[in-house]
Design a protein around this motif. Sequence first.
Motif, PDB file in Angstrom:
ATOM      1  N   ILE A 155      -2.878   4.484  -4.120  1.00 23.81           N
ATOM      2  CA  ILE A 155      -3.035   4.161  -5.483  1.00 23.81           C
ATOM      3  C   ILE A 155      -4.208   3.128  -5.698  1.00 23.81           C
ATOM      4  O   ILE A 155      -4.227   2.917  -4.890  1.00 23.81           O
ATOM      5  CB  ILE A 155      -1.917   4.244  -6.470  1.00 23.81           C
ATOM      6  N   SER A 156      -4.793   4.555  -6.785  1.00 23.14           N
ATOM      7  CA  SER A 156      -6.034   3.437  -7.276  1.00 23.14           C
ATOM      8  C   SER A 156      -6.064   3.044  -8.206  1.00 23.14           C
ATOM      9  O   SER A 156      -5.511   3.691  -9.183  1.00 23.14           O
ATOM     10  CB  SER A 156      -7.500   4.536  -6.430  1.00 23.14           C
ATOM     11  N   PHE A 157      -6.506   2.122  -8.392  1.00 27.12           N
ATOM     12  CA  PHE A 157      -6.657   1.482 -10.404  1.00 27.12           C
ATOM     13  C   PHE A 157      -7.732   1.203 -11.119  1.00 27.12           C
ATOM     14  O   PHE A 157      -8.966   1.901  -9.716  1.00 27.12           O
ATOM     15  CB  PHE A 157      -6.255  -0.157 -10.259  1.00 27.12           C
ATOM     16  N   PRO A 158      -8.079   1.408 -12.169  1.00 31.15           N
ATOM     17  CA  PRO A 158      -9.813   1.003 -12.680  1.00 31.15           C
ATOM     18  C   PRO A 158     -10.452   0.036 -12.137  1.00 31.15           C
ATOM     19  O   PRO A 158      -9.939  -0.906 -11.941  1.00 31.15           O
ATOM     20  CB  PRO A 158      -9.742   1.987 -13.794  1.00 31.15           C
ATOM     21  N   ALA A 165       1.900  -3.876  -2.637  1.00 34.55           N
ATOM     22  CA  ALA A 165       1.460  -3.391  -1.229  1.00 34.55           C
ATOM     23  C   ALA A 165       2.289  -3.533  -0.758  1.00 34.55           C
ATOM     24  O   ALA A 165       3.102  -2.240  -0.018  1.00 34.55           O
ATOM     25  CB  ALA A 165       0.634  -3.241  -1.173  1.00 34.55           C
ATOM     26  N   ARG A 166       3.074  -4.565  -0.507  1.00 36.00           N
ATOM     27  CA  ARG A 166       3.732  -5.070   0.806  1.00 36.00           C
ATOM     28  C   ARG A 166       5.362  -4.930   0.403  1.00 36.00           C
ATOM     29  O   ARG A 166       5.944  -3.781   1.366  1.00 36.00           O
ATOM     30  CB  ARG A 166       3.981  -6.755   0.967  1.00 36.00           C
ATOM     31  N   SER A 167       5.505  -4.544  -1.223  1.00 31.78           N
ATOM     32  CA  SER A 167       6.661  -4.083  -1.446  1.00 31.78           C
ATOM     33  C   SER A 167       7.576  -2.431  -1.211  1.00 31.78           C
ATOM     34  O   SER A 167       8.516  -2.810  -1.106  1.00 31.78           O
ATOM     35  CB  SER A 167       7.101  -4.730  -2.697  1.00 31.78           C
ATOM     36  N   PHE A 168       6.747  -2.336  -1.492  1.00 28.67           N
ATOM     37  CA  PHE A 168       6.338  -0.705  -1.530  1.00 28.67           C
ATOM     38  C   PHE A 168       5.436   0.295  -0.734  1.00 28.67           C
ATOM     39  O   PHE A 168       6.214   0.897  -0.340  1.00 28.67           O
ATOM     40  CB  PHE A 168       5.918  -0.204  -3.363  1.00 28.67           C
ATOM     41  N   GLY A 169       5.139  -0.801   0.403  1.00 26.51           N
ATOM     42  CA  GLY A 169       4.868  -0.261   1.525  1.00 26.51           C
ATOM     43  C   GLY A 169       3.506   1.097   1.907  1.00 26.51           C
ATOM     44  O   GLY A 169       3.950   1.967   2.045  1.00 26.51           O
ATOM     45  N   ILE A 170       2.970   0.865   0.640  1.00 22.66           N
ATOM     46  CA  ILE A 170       1.328   1.552   0.053  1.00 22.66           C
ATOM     47  C   ILE A 170       0.276   0.917   0.540  1.00 22.66           C
ATOM     48  O   ILE A 170       0.587  -0.140   0.075  1.00 22.66           O
ATOM     49  CB  ILE A 170       1.839   2.410  -1.077  1.00 22.66           C
ATOM     50  N   TYR A 171      -0.783   1.870   0.040  1.00 21.09           N
ATOM     51  CA  TYR A 171      -1.970   1.769   0.356  1.00 21.09           C
ATOM     52  C   TYR A 171      -2.381   0.954  -1.710  1.00 21.09           C
ATOM     53  O   TYR A 171      -2.177   1.823  -2.433  1.00 21.09           O
ATOM     54  CB  TYR A 171      -2.790   2.395   0.647  1.00 21.09           C
ATOM     55  N   ILE A 172      -2.715   0.371  -1.654  1.00 23.34           N
ATOM     56  CA  ILE A 172      -3.660  -0.177  -3.679  1.00 23.34           C
ATOM     57  C   ILE A 172      -4.921  -0.162  -3.005  1.00 23.34           C
ATOM     58  O   ILE A 172      -5.528  -1.796  -2.926  1.00 23.34           O
ATOM     59  CB  ILE A 172      -2.700  -1.079  -3.870  1.00 23.34           C
ATOM     60  N   MET A 173      -6.049   0.221  -4.177  1.00 26.86           N
ATOM     61  CA  MET A 173      -6.879   0.578  -4.144  1.00 26.86           C
ATOM     62  C   MET A 173      -6.594  -0.641  -5.693  1.00 26.86           C
ATOM     63  O   MET A 173      -6.727   0.418  -6.824  1.00 26.86           O
ATOM     64  CB  MET A 173      -7.785   1.604  -4.409  1.00 26.86           C
ATOM     65  N   ALA A 174      -7.017  -1.944  -5.504  1.00 21.63           N
ATOM     66  CA  ALA A 174      -6.338  -2.296  -6.721  1.00 21.63           C
ATOM     67  C   ALA A 174      -7.280  -2.253  -8.257  1.00 21.63           C
ATOM     68  O   ALA A 174      -7.172  -3.375  -9.111  1.00 21.63           O
ATOM     69  CB  ALA A 174      -6.356  -4.024  -5.963  1.00 21.63           C
TER      70      ALA A 174
END
Length: 373
Positions: A83-86, A170-179
């Motif tokens: 998931i990517s944030f702005p 990211a750790r809790s949901f177990g996914i990659y996060i471009m913050a």
Amino acid sequence: MKSKFLLKILQKHLGKKGDAARIRSYIRSKNIVNSGNLSSVDPKKIVVAVVQEEIAIMQNYKEYVDMMYGFTKEAADRGAQLISFPEENGTLVLGMLPFIKLILKIMQINKDKADVKNTLENKAVSNTEAAHQSRHDAQKKNTGIDPAYIFSFLTPFISSVFETTFSELARSFGIYIMAGSVIIEDKGKLVNRAYLFGPDGEVVGTQDKAHLVELEMDLGLAAADRLQVFDTKVGKVAFPVCMDATYFETFKILKQQGAQIVIIPIANMEDYNYYLALRGIWPRVQESAVYGLKSSLVGELYGIKFTGKAGLFAPLRLTPARDGVIAEAASFDRSELICASINLTLLDSYSDPYFSDQNPELYKKYLPYVYEL
């Protein structure tokens, strides 16, 4: 001088408001269940999500966490592995500081005075490095404070809230996060820095903005001197920032480094114009044959308008309507979450007759002179 006085008052509040342990505890109280979205990764179906986020100044860390949690949970529930944030996503935490609105107001008033003076003296029309330094010096003189001083002062607080929030999500949901990105001070320089967090909560990598807008240059930000690609379970990922997508060289360099997914977080301070928006990620994706993800900050704050449609893009022949768009936000000024899947294996054999021709000898002849400073 007023700004410096108010900053000193803020100092005693920073530690408590930005306490990482409290933020982690609050996120863990939500009893998040690992999504398992990365337990099995199929390169033919990588699920990605991009956030279109309406700007708001958060009053406390819980408001900030709740907004980021809401987007992340929805994305994870829809199967997202990335998931990517702005751009400027971390700057929203400044609303947590007492008197921050007053500080911004004082600085804006003084900046306006300096702009008027510069305009009258015909200095503001110049776009040279010296002109930007002149405006930076004028702002420092008129506000009584250097922007670098403000951000060096606030960086520990901003970084604590920003990094702790996304590391834990990211750790809790177990996914990659471009913050998304945030302006911070690092080794005496101000930078606009984007972060990628892995499913273990660790920072996979960071990328500083390489092409600065005029406001950033006036504030004294330093441009990046390198572009990076990071290996992840969902492919080779790069995430240059906003204006970096305006220039074809950015994507060409990243493509040559093996990038498959290029993320562009944006915060465009302009009225929305479809054709103006085309200067960015869409043509770069067509030229480079990569998948493009764009996350955007939208809305209005203190009279500043942000617009832009978040979306997922691919080479023309790899999209359903042959228009280069996999999915895109319906609006340009409201919060949305866009989620879709991409097929990385299609890039391996993809060749476009309009963008595949090369003439290395011609480039060798002219490019050294084109880029000569």
